[in-house]
Design an enzyme around this catalytic site. Sequence first.
Site, PDB file in Angstrom:
ATOM      1  N   ASP A 209      32.890  19.950 -66.659  1.00 38.97           N
ATOM      2  CA  ASP A 209      33.922  18.624 -66.507  1.00 38.97           C
ATOM      3  C   ASP A 209      35.221  19.236 -66.077  1.00 38.97           C
ATOM      4  O   ASP A 209      35.521  20.072 -66.644  1.00 38.97           O
ATOM      5  CB  ASP A 209      33.664  18.186 -67.849  1.00 38.97           C
ATOM      6  CG  ASP A 209      34.310  16.573 -67.727  1.00 38.97           C
ATOM      7  OD1 ASP A 209      34.534  15.944 -66.750  1.00 38.97           O
ATOM      8  OD2 ASP A 209      34.376  15.970 -68.873  1.00 38.97           O
ATOM      9  N   GLY A 210      36.015  18.278 -65.455  1.00 34.61           N
ATOM     10  CA  GLY A 210      37.528  18.469 -65.348  1.00 34.61           C
ATOM     11  C   GLY A 210      37.871  19.074 -63.910  1.00 34.61           C
ATOM     12  O   GLY A 210      38.798  19.568 -63.657  1.00 34.61           O
ATOM     13  N   ASN A 211      36.930  18.790 -63.093  1.00 32.62           N
ATOM     14  CA  ASN A 211      37.112  19.143 -61.698  1.00 32.62           C
ATOM     15  C   ASN A 211      38.327  18.155 -60.917  1.00 32.62           C
ATOM     16  O   ASN A 211      39.282  18.761 -60.300  1.00 32.62           O
ATOM     17  CB  ASN A 211      35.815  18.913 -60.707  1.00 32.62           C
ATOM     18  CG  ASN A 211      34.843  19.790 -61.022  1.00 32.62           C
ATOM     19  OD1 ASN A 211      35.054  20.871 -61.729  1.00 32.62           O
ATOM     20  ND2 ASN A 211      33.967  19.798 -60.477  1.00 32.62           N
ATOM     21  N   GLY A 212      38.211  16.893 -61.332  1.00 35.32           N
ATOM     22  CA  GLY A 212      39.184  15.971 -60.868  1.00 35.32           C
ATOM     23  C   GLY A 212      40.521  16.193 -61.502  1.00 35.32           C
ATOM     24  O   GLY A 212      41.557  16.305 -60.560  1.00 35.32           O
TER      25      GLY A 212
ATOM     26  N   TRP B  27      41.750  19.139 -62.724  1.00 33.08           N
ATOM     27  CA  TRP B  27      42.241  20.374 -61.913  1.00 33.08           C
ATOM     28  C   TRP B  27      42.947  20.126 -60.585  1.00 33.08           C
ATOM     29  O   TRP B  27      43.936  20.287 -60.498  1.00 33.08           O
ATOM     30  CB  TRP B  27      41.167  21.263 -61.989  1.00 33.08           C
ATOM     31  CG  TRP B  27      41.289  22.689 -61.150  1.00 33.08           C
ATOM     32  CD1 TRP B  27      41.646  23.786 -62.009  1.00 33.08           C
ATOM     33  CD2 TRP B  27      41.472  23.003 -59.991  1.00 33.08           C
ATOM     34  NE1 TRP B  27      42.043  24.755 -61.273  1.00 33.08           N
ATOM     35  CE2 TRP B  27      41.825  24.608 -59.873  1.00 33.08           C
ATOM     36  CE3 TRP B  27      41.394  22.324 -58.720  1.00 33.08           C
ATOM     37  CZ2 TRP B  27      41.961  25.244 -58.721  1.00 33.08           C
ATOM     38  CZ3 TRP B  27      41.507  23.100 -57.678  1.00 33.08           C
ATOM     39  CH2 TRP B  27      41.813  24.574 -57.624  1.00 33.08           C
TER      40      TRP B  27
ATOM     41  N   HIS C  34      36.143  19.866 -56.871  1.00 36.73           N
ATOM     42  CA  HIS C  34      34.556  20.031 -56.596  1.00 36.73           C
ATOM     43  C   HIS C  34      34.398  21.312 -56.240  1.00 36.73           C
ATOM     44  O   HIS C  34      33.503  22.151 -56.287  1.00 36.73           O
ATOM     45  CB  HIS C  34      33.917  18.768 -56.120  1.00 36.73           C
ATOM     46  CG  HIS C  34      33.905  17.760 -56.875  1.00 36.73           C
ATOM     47  ND1 HIS C  34      33.911  17.527 -58.391  1.00 36.73           N
ATOM     48  CD2 HIS C  34      34.299  16.238 -56.720  1.00 36.73           C
ATOM     49  CE1 HIS C  34      33.877  16.283 -58.877  1.00 36.73           C
ATOM     50  NE2 HIS C  34      34.328  15.578 -57.602  1.00 36.73           N
TER      51      HIS C  34
ATOM     52  N   THR D 246      23.086  10.523 -63.426  1.00 35.60           N
ATOM     53  CA  THR D 246      22.475   9.167 -63.179  1.00 35.60           C
ATOM     54  C   THR D 246      23.562   8.098 -63.195  1.00 35.60           C
ATOM     55  O   THR D 246      23.691   7.121 -62.645  1.00 35.60           O
ATOM     56  CB  THR D 246      21.280   8.791 -64.111  1.00 35.60           C
ATOM     57  OG1 THR D 246      21.599   8.941 -65.404  1.00 35.60           O
ATOM     58  CG2 THR D 246      20.044   9.320 -63.869  1.00 35.60           C
ATOM     59  N   GLU D 247      24.674   8.467 -63.981  1.00 37.03           N
ATOM     60  CA  GLU D 247      25.674   7.623 -63.968  1.00 37.03           C
ATOM     61  C   GLU D 247      26.933   7.862 -63.027  1.00 37.03           C
ATOM     62  O   GLU D 247      27.664   6.939 -62.763  1.00 37.03           O
ATOM     63  CB  GLU D 247      26.543   7.508 -65.765  1.00 37.03           C
ATOM     64  CG  GLU D 247      25.626   7.218 -66.911  1.00 37.03           C
ATOM     65  CD  GLU D 247      24.491   8.002 -67.072  1.00 37.03           C
ATOM     66  OE1 GLU D 247      24.631   9.287 -66.879  1.00 37.03           O
ATOM     67  OE2 GLU D 247      23.274   7.493 -67.679  1.00 37.03           O
ATOM     68  N   ASN D 248      26.733   9.107 -62.598  1.00 42.18           N
ATOM     69  CA  ASN D 248      27.694   9.298 -61.555  1.00 42.18           C
ATOM     70  C   ASN D 248      27.939   8.502 -60.271  1.00 42.18           C
ATOM     71  O   ASN D 248      28.847   8.613 -59.284  1.00 42.18           O
ATOM     72  CB  ASN D 248      27.765  10.859 -61.141  1.00 42.18           C
ATOM     73  CG  ASN D 248      28.288  11.791 -62.089  1.00 42.18           C
ATOM     74  OD1 ASN D 248      27.907  12.923 -62.181  1.00 42.18           O
ATOM     75  ND2 ASN D 248      29.456  11.379 -62.770  1.00 42.18           N
TER      76      ASN D 248
ATOM     77  N   ARG E 254      31.659  14.957 -76.029  1.00 34.11           N
ATOM     78  CA  ARG E 254      30.452  14.087 -75.741  1.00 34.11           C
ATOM     79  C   ARG E 254      29.296  14.881 -75.278  1.00 34.11           C
ATOM     80  O   ARG E 254      29.513  15.915 -74.683  1.00 34.11           O
ATOM     81  CB  ARG E 254      30.838  12.845 -74.648  1.00 34.11           C
ATOM     82  CG  ARG E 254      31.695  11.987 -75.026  1.00 34.11           C
ATOM     83  CD  ARG E 254      31.446  10.839 -74.049  1.00 34.11           C
ATOM     84  NE  ARG E 254      32.264  11.241 -72.754  1.00 34.11           N
ATOM     85  CZ  ARG E 254      33.728  11.137 -72.465  1.00 34.11           C
ATOM     86  NH1 ARG E 254      34.357  10.736 -73.560  1.00 34.11           N
ATOM     87  NH2 ARG E 254      34.251  11.465 -71.486  1.00 34.11           N
TER      88      ARG E 254
HETATM   89  C1  FPP Z   1      32.859  16.792 -63.218  1.00 34.77           C
HETATM   90  O1  FPP Z   1      34.013  16.753 -63.101  1.00 34.77           O
HETATM   91  C2  FPP Z   1      32.254  17.175 -62.145  1.00 34.77           C
HETATM   92  C3  FPP Z   1      31.210  16.727 -61.363  1.00 34.77           C
HETATM   93  C4  FPP Z   1      30.422  15.303 -61.682  1.00 34.77           C
HETATM   94  C5  FPP Z   1      30.637  17.384 -60.275  1.00 34.77           C
HETATM   95  C6  FPP Z   1      30.209  18.854 -60.559  1.00 34.77           C
HETATM   96  C7  FPP Z   1      29.696  19.678 -59.384  1.00 34.77           C
HETATM   97  C8  FPP Z   1      29.900  20.924 -58.855  1.00 34.77           C
HETATM   98  C9  FPP Z   1      31.029  22.029 -59.749  1.00 34.77           C
HETATM   99  C10 FPP Z   1      29.192  21.483 -57.748  1.00 34.77           C
HETATM  100  C11 FPP Z   1      27.869  22.165 -58.184  1.00 34.77           C
HETATM  101  C12 FPP Z   1      27.226  22.476 -57.143  1.00 34.77           C
HETATM  102  C13 FPP Z   1      25.853  22.861 -56.718  1.00 34.77           C
HETATM  103  C14 FPP Z   1      25.257  22.838 -55.731  1.00 34.77           C
HETATM  104  C15 FPP Z   1      25.080  23.165 -57.953  1.00 34.77           C
HETATM  105  P1  FPP Z   1      34.775  15.496 -63.008  1.00 34.77           P
HETATM  106  O2  FPP Z   1      35.080  15.095 -61.604  1.00 34.77           O
HETATM  107  O3  FPP Z   1      34.471  14.109 -63.780  1.00 34.77           O
HETATM  108  O4  FPP Z   1      36.504  15.778 -63.508  1.00 34.77           O
HETATM  109  P2  FPP Z   1      37.502  14.786 -64.297  1.00 34.77           P
HETATM  110  O5  FPP Z   1      36.805  14.362 -65.480  1.00 34.77           O
HETATM  111  O6  FPP Z   1      38.578  15.661 -64.548  1.00 34.77           O
HETATM  112  O7  FPP Z   1      37.749  13.526 -63.323  1.00 34.77           O
END
Ligand code: FPP
Length: 251
Positions: free
Chosen positions: A29-32, A34, A46, A75-77, A203
């Site tokens: 979690d946390g890509n967005g 970041w 991502h 499934t919620e994404n 969670r």
């Molecule tokens: C959640 O962060 C991250 C995801 C929904 C996607 C994760 C996917 C990857 C890291 C790619 C993996 C690739 C393979 C091929 C396995 P968020 O977007 O919910 O972050 P946020 O909570 O800060 O918005």
Amino acid sequence: MTVQPLPLRDLPADLDRDRLPQHVAVVMDGNGRWAKNRGLPRTMGHRQGVSALKEILRCCDDWGIGALTAYAFSTENWRRPHSEVDFLMTLFEHVLWQELQEMMRENVRIWFAGDVASLPQSLQRAIAQSVEATQHNQGIHFTVAINYGGRQEIVQACRTIANQVKEGILDPNEIDEALFSRYLYTTNVRDPDLLIRTSGEMRISNFLLWQTAYAEIYITDTLWPDFDRAAFHQALLAYQKRDRRFGGIKS
Ligand code: FPP
């Protein structure tokens, strides 16, 4: 003949090699956030998340951790904007093709947990091809949870079992926890010992609901793209301080 344990590459001296988790599960979690913190589009988060995942997979392999399961898409994404969902599907496919050679070289065995049949056709082909190509590899068991929901997984297992009972293939008296586990997507891997969630959320988010019954949970504020070897090392140190009793009492 005494069998010498395989040498572990660069295992930090303060980690006990005999008490490492054998299966680690991660909620990435946390890509967005970041990306937002850097004024970048979420998609960049991502992309960076993929690099972090590769590093943790390599680290598990180096340190003798036999299985890693990563929550890539729930499934919620699907509720996310179309553009982000499309980006993620294309990213998964691209990464699978791009990394296949490397997985073969590193002896990684890949597996997928989730409702794969509802994913785009081209992604399904990449999934099938990577599973088939790596199925005999003897190295780390890497599971990608994609279009995965813990409740959905349990419901589909119940449906399959009910149908087998109806058809007379299965006797209801045979149904126990071990049998039920075999009907889950994670049928060929032991339950996780350690569940890591990044970005501070407290969670489970419908991840491995059955399999994490006795997992130790470690939550860190670090955002997934920043979760590196040093952060993983801290998670393992915390894990090794836990007293795992599985409902019993300290011996
Ligand atoms: C959640 O962060 C991250 C995801 C929904 C996607 C994760 C996917 C990857 C890291 C790619 C993996 C690739 C393979 C091929 C396995 P968020 O977007 O919910 O972050 P946020 O909570 O800060 O918005």
